[in-house]
Scaffold this motif. Structure first.
Motif, PDB file in Angstrom:
ATOM      1  N   ARG A 201       0.833  -1.198   0.000  1.00 28.64           N
ATOM      2  CA  ARG A 201       0.000   0.000   0.000  1.00 28.64           C
ATOM      3  C   ARG A 201       0.871   1.253   0.000  1.00 28.64           C
ATOM      4  O   ARG A 201       1.844   1.335   0.746  1.00 28.64           O
ATOM      5  N   ALA A 203       0.009   5.390   0.231  1.00 30.34           N
ATOM      6  CA  ALA A 203      -1.022   6.428   0.375  1.00 30.34           C
ATOM      7  C   ALA A 203      -0.368   7.797   0.222  1.00 30.34           C
ATOM      8  O   ALA A 203       0.588   8.124   0.932  1.00 30.34           O
ATOM      9  N   GLU A 205      -1.119  11.888   0.140  1.00 27.54           N
ATOM     10  CA  GLU A 205      -2.058  12.972   0.448  1.00 27.54           C
ATOM     11  C   GLU A 205      -1.731  14.179  -0.415  1.00 27.54           C
ATOM     12  O   GLU A 205      -0.590  14.647  -0.441  1.00 27.54           O
ATOM     13  N   VAL A 215      -6.682  11.942  -0.411  1.00 29.02           N
ATOM     14  CA  VAL A 215      -5.643  10.912  -0.391  1.00 29.02           C
ATOM     15  C   VAL A 215      -5.937   9.909  -1.502  1.00 29.02           C
ATOM     16  O   VAL A 215      -7.053   9.396  -1.602  1.00 29.02           O
ATOM     17  N   VAL A 217      -4.720   6.233  -2.929  1.00 29.60           N
ATOM     18  CA  VAL A 217      -4.069   5.053  -2.362  1.00 29.60           C
ATOM     19  C   VAL A 217      -3.877   4.003  -3.446  1.00 29.60           C
ATOM     20  O   VAL A 217      -4.829   3.639  -4.149  1.00 29.60           O
ATOM     21  N   THR A 219      -2.996   0.165  -3.807  1.00 31.29           N
ATOM     22  CA  THR A 219      -2.907  -1.065  -3.023  1.00 31.29           C
ATOM     23  C   THR A 219      -2.895  -2.257  -3.964  1.00 31.29           C
ATOM     24  O   THR A 219      -3.904  -2.548  -4.630  1.00 31.29           O
ATOM     25  N   THR A 224      -7.455   3.889  -5.302  1.00 29.11           N
ATOM     26  CA  THR A 224      -8.695   4.347  -4.685  1.00 29.11           C
ATOM     27  C   THR A 224      -8.483   5.741  -4.101  1.00 29.11           C
ATOM     28  O   THR A 224      -7.360   6.240  -4.053  1.00 29.11           O
ATOM     29  N   GLU A 226      -9.331   8.177  -0.662  1.00 35.44           N
ATOM     30  CA  GLU A 226      -9.740   8.173   0.739  1.00 35.44           C
ATOM     31  C   GLU A 226      -9.716   9.595   1.285  1.00 35.44           C
ATOM     32  O   GLU A 226      -9.126  10.491   0.679  1.00 35.44           O
ATOM     33  N   ASN A 231      -2.756   7.388   8.370  1.00 34.55           N
ATOM     34  CA  ASN A 231      -1.987   6.343   7.699  1.00 34.55           C
ATOM     35  C   ASN A 231      -1.586   6.778   6.289  1.00 34.55           C
ATOM     36  O   ASN A 231      -1.970   6.176   5.295  1.00 34.55           O
ATOM     37  N   VAL A 232      -0.787   7.858   6.212  1.00 35.37           N
ATOM     38  CA  VAL A 232      -0.353   8.426   4.932  1.00 35.37           C
ATOM     39  C   VAL A 232       1.161   8.290   4.807  1.00 35.37           C
ATOM     40  O   VAL A 232       1.899   8.580   5.751  1.00 35.37           O
ATOM     41  N   ASP A 233       1.626   7.842   3.646  1.00 38.87           N
ATOM     42  CA  ASP A 233       3.060   7.650   3.426  1.00 38.87           C
ATOM     43  C   ASP A 233       3.737   8.902   2.889  1.00 38.87           C
ATOM     44  O   ASP A 233       4.865   9.221   3.267  1.00 38.87           O
TER      45      ASP A 233
END
Length: 283
Positions: A201, A203, A205, A215, A217, A219, A224, A226, A231-233
């Protein structure tokens, strides 16, 4: 996107498609049609490309209207991916023979007027069948045309020394209404490729002064949208004009970063290149 925000964006994109369309049409009448706008296309070719899109969109947005003007183009649309859009463009240029700037400018204005009539009072979220089996909200179709005119207007202006300006607010419509819209509604085969998908995954933002935070994502190869959360990379702050130019290969990521028009940070910012390899647009 909240209803009030979406309504405001709908009004903005309807205004923008008319205003940018008028400026693009005026630009066509002010520059040499045989000047090379890109390595492969003259100004007239570039204008014909934009008109092929505008005619297609006028047909998409008004199912009760006339049949699609370039049947071969529409026969190919279901199988298109990001990596084969160039083939679709060549068919459009081949089958739309008109290269007179005034005729093309008039056709563009007429197409935009038809789009605005067809969508007057409609739901901006009405799903429209688009390329590669994807679906796009009606507002996103207009935003995509605005971006096409902005990008290609810039190409023409840079090649001919003409003036061309893009407002950040107008450029932001592409990200919010089209890019997020097609991801939410279903992008079909657009991102298909013959590589192994990266597992895991990522993510990212996205924030700017002109858009609501969102965000995206990735995966296991699926993209997708969100709402922002912990939980953002990667966190990416962008100038909408610069982001569109980067996505369409007109501005390098390095230059955008060095000039501060795109800023990247977060807990795992090194994952951004892997994300952008999959979440890509034609350049």
């Amino acid at each position: 996107m909240e209803t009030a925000v979406y309504s405001a964006r709908w009004l903005a994109v309807r205004r923008a498609v008319g205003a940018v369309g008028d400026r693009f049409a005026d630009l066509l009448l002010a520059v040499p049609p045989h000047a090379m706008a890109t390595a492969d296309w003259t100004v007239a070719d570039t204008a014909a490309h934009v008109v092929a899109i505008s005619e297609s969109y006028a047909a998409m947005l008004d199912p009760a209207g006339p049949a699609p003007p370039i049947s071969a183009l529409h026969d190919m649309m279901g199988d298109v991916t990001v990596d084969t859009v160039a083939d679709l463009n060549e068919v459009g240029l081949r089958d739309l023979a008109e290269r007179d700037p005034r005729a093309l400018a008039d056709r563009l204005r007429a197409d935009i007027a038809a789009m605005l009539r067809a969508t007057d009072g409609t739901d901006p979220g009405r799903p429209i069948d688009w390329l590669g089996g994807s679906r796009v909200p009606a507002a996103g179709v207009l935003a995509h045309l605005v971006n096409e005119m902005q990008i290609h207007g810039r190409d023409i202006a840079r090649a001919t020394g003409a003036r061309w300006e893009v407002s950040a607010a107008d450029a932001a419509l592409f990200f919010e209404l089209f890019l997020l819209g097609v991801t939410r509604y279903g992008y079909g085969r657009l991102l298909d490729w013959d590589r192994l998908e990266r597992r895991g995954r990522i993510a990212v933002e996205f924030r700017s002064r002109h858009t609501e935070p969102a965000v995206m994502v990735l995966t296991d190869g699926l993209v997708t949208v969100e709402k922002p959360g912990p939980n953002v990379d990667v966190k990416l702050h962008f100038d909408p004009v610069a982001l569109n130019l980067v996505l369409f290969g007109r501005l390098s990521r390095t230059r955008a970063a060095l000039t501060g028009r795109i800023m990247v940070w977060g807990r795992r910012p090194w994952l951004l290149p892997a994300f952008l390899r999959k979440v890509r647009l034609p350049s």
